[in-house]
Design an enzyme around this catalytic site. Structure first.
Site, PDB file in Angstrom:
ATOM      1  N   ARG A  60      39.856  53.608  58.367  1.00 35.94           N
ATOM      2  CA  ARG A  60      41.043  54.465  58.514  1.00 35.94           C
ATOM      3  C   ARG A  60      40.735  55.888  58.032  1.00 35.94           C
ATOM      4  NH1 ARG A  60      44.456  50.432  54.822  1.00 35.94           N
ATOM      5  NH2 ARG A  60      42.911  49.032  55.711  1.00 35.94           N
ATOM      6  N   LYS A  74      31.541  44.186  49.758  1.00 40.61           N
ATOM      7  CA  LYS A  74      31.938  42.925  50.380  1.00 40.61           C
ATOM      8  C   LYS A  74      31.115  41.787  49.799  1.00 40.61           C
ATOM      9  CE  LYS A  74      33.120  44.755  54.974  1.00 40.61           C
ATOM     10  NZ  LYS A  74      34.531  44.370  55.015  1.00 40.61           N
TER      11      LYS A  74
HETATM   12  N1  BES Z   1      35.338  46.541  58.926  1.00 39.76           N
HETATM   13  C1  BES Z   1      36.325  45.957  58.109  1.00 39.76           C
HETATM   14  C2  BES Z   1      37.325  45.138  58.895  1.00 39.76           C
HETATM   15  C3  BES Z   1      36.901  43.762  59.293  1.00 39.76           C
HETATM   16  C4  BES Z   1      36.926  42.731  58.374  1.00 39.76           C
HETATM   17  C5  BES Z   1      36.562  43.501  60.568  1.00 39.76           C
HETATM   18  C6  BES Z   1      36.567  41.467  58.754  1.00 39.76           C
HETATM   19  C7  BES Z   1      36.206  42.237  60.949  1.00 39.76           C
HETATM   20  C8  BES Z   1      36.217  41.212  60.051  1.00 39.76           C
HETATM   21  C9  BES Z   1      37.127  47.040  57.372  1.00 39.76           C
HETATM   22  O1  BES Z   1      36.434  48.200  57.088  1.00 39.76           O
HETATM   23  C10 BES Z   1      37.553  46.438  56.070  1.00 39.76           C
HETATM   24  O2  BES Z   1      36.720  46.054  55.331  1.00 39.76           O
HETATM   25  N2  BES Z   1      38.853  46.344  55.867  1.00 39.76           N
HETATM   26  C11 BES Z   1      39.392  45.746  54.708  1.00 39.76           C
HETATM   27  C12 BES Z   1      40.600  46.519  54.281  1.00 39.76           C
HETATM   28  C13 BES Z   1      41.104  46.167  52.921  1.00 39.76           C
HETATM   29  C14 BES Z   1      40.116  46.595  51.865  1.00 39.76           C
HETATM   30  C15 BES Z   1      42.433  46.851  52.706  1.00 39.76           C
HETATM   31  C16 BES Z   1      39.766  44.299  55.040  1.00 39.76           C
HETATM   32  O3  BES Z   1      40.245  44.039  56.138  1.00 39.76           O
HETATM   33  O4  BES Z   1      39.549  43.442  54.201  1.00 39.76           O
HETATM   34 ZN    ZN Z   2      35.351  48.147  55.279  1.00 34.76          ZN
END
Ligand code: BES
Ligand code: ZN
Ligand code: ZN
Length: 518
Positions: free
Chosen positions: A371, A297
């Site tokens: 997931r 991230k």
């Molecule tokens: N924990 C995050 C989801 C999240 C993102 C929660 C921002 C709260 C705020 C999750 O594990 C994630 O990073 N999801 C990705 C999925 C993508 C890579 C398909 C996302 O939402 O960007």
């Molecule tokens: Zn994530």
């Protein structure tokens, strides 16, 4: 906080601060506010009369006004708390109002206060439909208990301004019996303690709350509440062939934790649950910190990713309340906890992993880790005998884009279960918005390499792609998925709730479980 219930006239109760609720009974769109108090105490009404007439106070939700040395009352201060419009008033406003009262007291260093139970019959029926009194009592206690928590325990300059005692002052009437108010009061204490437990877990930084520590905290709660709890780690994940969960965990020095909490109702001698009685599975995403892994991230806001275990926290909190409320239904909580880190052993885009169900998954993005852990958690819950599944997860940023911070994204593969959930949660005051996960979306997660892939082909409808992925593992079992990414963290102080973790979904999950009470 020592919270008590007392049946008395609020005017004669000696307290540093007495809070009373006010509503706006004016009808018509542009009508000037016309205020009334939800109390039958004449002395309280008289003490507030002048300021209510002044027009300085509008009685909106979250608004409060303080009077010192109110005439004719034993209280040192009278706090008038707005609940908004009388028409359409429901228990959720009482929850917020009670919270607003507590959070008005805290900065004033008032350590003991009283809240007058809202007496709806103080107004005529044309202004206010009946507030169900058990639910109102419960909401009041919940609101007050939730509001009393501030997340400043790690600050050296912390001044603990928590209330020490709260007295709810009620009057019995034709509409509200002592027993009904008592029931709501007791339930409120149980549910709020559970939700606050969840919030305290979610607030913990990732360096404190590792998967192992989450397992320890869950186990301690279970032993206190009389629940069975098993906490497993790497070896068990391998034994169960949880290839998806293991892949996420392998890039961290912290071992994963698979936490299984079991609630078995205690039945009278000779009684047994029917052979086809439902077994409810509560599955939580417990990523104690989500760096994104190799698909790392950006640094901006990454600190918030300690809350990526809020789904797990919600399930652990819900199990706590269930242990105390004792519904006659078996419930199994399954938490899949790991840290998503990018070290030399971390899983990578392009890897193919085999989930416990046997499905193969092509990893496209290691940041779509939630997931993966849930895939194995959902399947495992089925092997433990769960007939109905619910999961909660801070799963996608896309859900936050779609729904913002007021509604949890909800997905389900079963209309009856969705109907039951909707009915059950009416009293929780939490909001859910159903999004689709029909099979025509399945194309999004088709892989050329494996059975499925862990992200959508496009970024459109990202919350749906994630739900479609989970649906593969719920299979034919009735299932509800809650994407709580937008609602699990409160980014600003509200009049009724502190900045930080909200404990969202605990109340609704508990009510859903209770709706299966046989
Ligand atoms: N924990 C995050 C989801 C999240 C993102 C929660 C921002 C709260 C705020 C999750 O594990 C994630 O990073 N999801 C990705 C999925 C993508 C890579 C398909 C996302 O939402 O960007
Ligand atoms: Zn994530
Ligand atoms: Zn995550």
């Amino acid at each position: 906080m020592d919270t008590k219930l007392l049946f008395q006239d609020a005017a004669v109760f000696a307290t540093p601060m007495l809070a009373v609720f006010a509503v706006d009974i004016a009808t018509g769109k542009d009508a000037e506010p016309l205020l009334a108090l939800l109390t039958t105490s004449d002395a309280v009404t008289d003490a507030a009369a002048k300021v209510l007439e002044s027009g300085e106070f509008k009685a909106t939700v979250g608004e409060s006004l303080l009077l010192h040395a109110p005439n004719g009352l034993k209280a040192e201060r009278l706090l008038i708390v707005g609940l908004g419009k009388a028409s359409g008033l429901c228990a959720d406003e009482v929850r917020k109002g009670a919270g607003t009262a507590v959070r008005a007291a805290k900065p004033r260093e008032v350590r003991d206060m009283a809240i007058a139970f809202p007496e709806d019959h103080a107004l005529s029926d044309e202004h206010l439909e009946e507030l169900p009194c058990t639910l109102t009592a419960r909401a009041l206690v919940e609101g007050a208990e939730l509001a009393n928590l501030d997340y400043d325990t790690y600050r050296s300059d912390r001044k603990d301004r928590s209330l020490q005692t709260l007295t709810v002052i009620a009057k019995e009437s034709e509409k509200s019996t002592m027993a009904e108010i008592h029931t709501g009061f007791d339930e409120g204490l149980i549910v709020a303690a559970a939700q606050n437990f969840t919030r305290s877990l979610v607030n913990e930084p990732g360096n404190v709350l590792t998967p192992t520590v989450l397992g320890e905290r869950a186990a301690a709660m279970c032993s206190e509440m009389g629940l069975k709890c098993e906490v497993y780690s790497t070896a068990k994940l391998q034994e169960l062939k949880m290839g998806a969960f293991s892949a996420v965990a392998q890039g961290s020095g912290e071992p994963p934790a698979l936490i299984v909490m079991t609630y078995e109702p205690k039945l009278a001698k000779g009684q047994a649950l029917a052979a086809d009685a439902p077994v409810l599975g509560l599955v939580g995403k417990g990523i104690t910190f989500d760096t994104g892994g190799i698909s790392i991230k950006s640094a901006d806001g990454m600190e918030k990713m300690k809350y990526d275990m809020a789904g797990a926290g919600a399930m652990i909190g819900a199990m706590r309340a269930i242990a105390e409320l004792k519904p006659k239904v078996k419930v199994i909580g399954v938490v899949c906890s790991a840290e998503n880190m990018p070290d030399g052993k971390a899983f990578k885009p392009g890897d193919v992993v085999t989930a416990m169900s046997g499905k193969t998954i092509e990893i496209i993005n290691t940041d779509a880790e939630g997931r993966l852990v849930l895939a194995d958690g959902l399947h495992y819950a089925k092997t433990l005998g769960c007939t109905h599944l619910i999961d909660a997860a801070t799963l996608t940023g896309a859900c936050v884009v779609a729904l913002g911070i007021l509604n949890v994204g909800l997905f389900s593969n079963d209309e009856a279960t969705w109907d039951k959930f909707q009915q059950a949660i009416k009293s929780s005051g939490e909001r859910f918005w159903r999004l689709p996960c029909t099979d025509d979306y399945k194309d999004q997660i088709k892989s050329q390499i494996a059975d499925i892939m862990n992200t959508g082909k496009t970024r459109w409808g990202g919350a749906i792609s994630a739900a479609m992925f989970l649906k593969e593992f719920a299979g034919d079992t009735p299932w509800i998925h809650l994407d709580i990414a937008g609602c699990a963290w409160n980014d600003e102080n509200k009049p009724w709730l502190a900045y930080g973790p909200t404990g969202v979904a605990v109340r609704s999950i508990v009510e859903w479980v209770r709706s299966y009470d046989s």
